[in-house]
Scaffold this active site. Structure first.
Site, PDB file in Angstrom:
ATOM      1  N   ASP A 107      -0.891   8.415   8.420  1.00  0.00           N
ATOM      2  CA  ASP A 107      -1.856   7.785   8.993  1.00  0.00           C
ATOM      3  C   ASP A 107      -1.382   6.544  10.034  1.00  0.00           C
ATOM      4  O   ASP A 107      -2.042   5.704  10.504  1.00  0.00           O
ATOM      5  CB  ASP A 107      -2.810   6.745   8.180  1.00  0.00           C
ATOM      6  CG  ASP A 107      -2.333   5.815   7.211  1.00  0.00           C
ATOM      7  OD1 ASP A 107      -0.920   5.802   7.344  1.00  0.00           O
ATOM      8  OD2 ASP A 107      -2.975   5.313   6.431  1.00  0.00           O
ATOM      9  N   SER A 131       0.845  -1.215   0.043  1.00  0.00           N
ATOM     10  CA  SER A 131      -0.114   0.037  -0.084  1.00  0.00           C
ATOM     11  C   SER A 131       0.912   1.320   0.130  1.00  0.00           C
ATOM     12  O   SER A 131       0.462   2.275  -0.074  1.00  0.00           O
ATOM     13  CB  SER A 131      -1.096  -0.005   1.227  1.00  0.00           C
ATOM     14  OG  SER A 131      -0.108   0.017   2.481  1.00  0.00           O
ATOM     15  N   HIS A 173       1.497   4.823   6.535  1.00  0.00           N
ATOM     16  CA  HIS A 173       1.807   5.143   5.423  1.00  0.00           C
ATOM     17  C   HIS A 173       2.451   6.786   5.743  1.00  0.00           C
ATOM     18  O   HIS A 173       2.130   7.500   6.702  1.00  0.00           O
ATOM     19  CB  HIS A 173       0.908   5.327   4.195  1.00  0.00           C
ATOM     20  CG  HIS A 173       0.145   3.898   4.215  1.00  0.00           C
ATOM     21  ND1 HIS A 173      -1.135   3.728   4.681  1.00  0.00           N
ATOM     22  CD2 HIS A 173       0.588   2.838   3.495  1.00  0.00           C
ATOM     23  CE1 HIS A 173      -1.481   2.773   4.493  1.00  0.00           C
ATOM     24  NE2 HIS A 173      -0.428   1.917   3.780  1.00  0.00           N
TER      25      HIS A 173
END
Length: 371
Positions: A330, A47, A333
């Protein structure tokens, strides 16, 4: 013997490097080494480099993701752009738009799809004219892109945290790393077998500096370094990176026509986190978007999480006031500002082995002129 002019020297250099039968090569100055012309990027990653596959396949990354650059959720787990976006811009490619449906994803100039789909796109799927099929011919990358593209890899973080989620010790996680890298090596070889020649491989970042890790897998005070990072998890990431580098070195031997560049993203990210104020940032290991706790991170209420209050949905995990001065978005990330900073450090080859800039990756370690 009369000395050659500068123009003559450059001509000799060009002839030498352009002729594979030459017995004596005259080195070409960096200034005359041509830049690579990549028509596309194929990215393999978690991600940290996902521009919309997870959102398209499962559920859209909720607001306030995307607020800085896109002003709306854009498939990225960040307030804005990722390192892969800046890579695309550097290579003058169109960064991927957030897909509303997986059927549109392969048509992007930067293609981020599961590996098993990669080389079937221009074969079996091309002949399928069903308008409801996964893809149609007009959306697919051109066949020649597969050999001419840049293949980027951003791996490791999920592979390591997967073990932590199973309550494995760091030593137990280290024990399965060779198997993970064996699979990674096979992927590179398969891409090479299909014609891929240019590879830009990121190592994994400082796992012990992420609020996600610090909050979910706490360690003793003695195991926290002076910057607030958990030393055991950073050491585990560094172990992974050392093995990854050796894997890349072996791949260079086995795949002599490939240009394979190993990029030390770990050092760039750790430098930024541990010297945040020096580079204009604040609060190295504190998440910008989150809810509560020591690190502004709650795994049960991640960035964008909401709850019902008097029959109305209220966002409780909000963004900080100014993401541009924060590093971690967050808790897992990075912010656009941090991603851009990291990109600026790695793009010129300062953190690469061999020391190769992004725009010259195709020259890499290839033993013959790149085609």
């Amino acid at each position: 013997m009369e000395a050659l002019t500068e123009k003559q020297r450059q001509m000799v250099s060009w002839v030498a490097i352009s002729t594979t039968l030459a017995l004596l090569l005259v080195p070409c100055p960096v200034s005359c080494e041509r830049q690579c012309n990549f028509p596309a990027i194929f990215n393999f990653g978690d991600s940290n480099s996902d521009t919309g596959a997870i959102s398209a396949a499962f559920e859209q990354a909720p607001p306030p993701n995307g607020i800085t650059f896109f002003h709306n959720p854009a498939g990225r787990f960040s307030d804005g752009r990722l390192v892969i976006d800046f890579i695309a811009l550097e290579l003058t490619l169109q960064p991927p738009d957030p897909p509303s449906d997986l059927r549109t994803q392969p048509g992007l100039r930067v293609v981020i799809v599961p590996y098993r789909w990669m080389f079937s796109l221009n074969s079996s799927l091309v002949s399928n004219q069903d308008p409801n099929s996964f893809a149609n011919k007009n959306l697919l990358p051109k066949e020649e892109y597969f050999s001419e593209a840049l293949y980027t890899f951003d791996i490791g973080q999920n592979d390591l945290t997967a073990g932590l989620k199973l309550n494995l010790t760091t030593e137990q996680v280290k024990a399965y790393i060779p198997d993970v890298l064996g699979q990674f090596s096979n992927v590179i070889k398969n891409v090479y077998g299909e014609g891929g020649r240019s590879f830009w491989i990121h190592n994994t970042g400082p796992l012990g500096c992420l609020p996600y890790t610090l909050d979910r897998y706490p360690v003793s005070a003695a195991q926290i370094d002076e910057f607030g990072c958990a030393k055991p998890f950073n050491e585990m990431a560094q172990y992974f990176n050392s093995k990854l580098k050796k894997t890349v070195e072996q791949l260079r031997i086995e795949l002599p026509k490939a240009a394979i560049v190993y990029v030390d993203v770990y050092t760039a990210k750790y430098t930024l986190i541990t010297h945040a104020q020096k580079y204009g940032f604040d609060k190295g290991v504190i998440a910008c978007c989150g809810h509560g706790g020591k690190y502004n991170f709650n795994n049960g209420a991640r960035c964008g999480a909401s709850k019902m209050v008097n029959g109305k949905k209220v966002v409780i995990a909000k963004s900080c006031k100014d993401p541009s001065v924060r590093i971690l978005w967050d808790g897992i990330h990075y912010t656009e500002a941090a991603n851009n900073w990291v990109f600026q450090q790695i793009a010129n080859g300062s953190f690469s082995d061999p020391p190769m800039s992004l725009t010259r990756v195709c020259h890499g370690n290839a033993s013959i002129p790149y085609h």
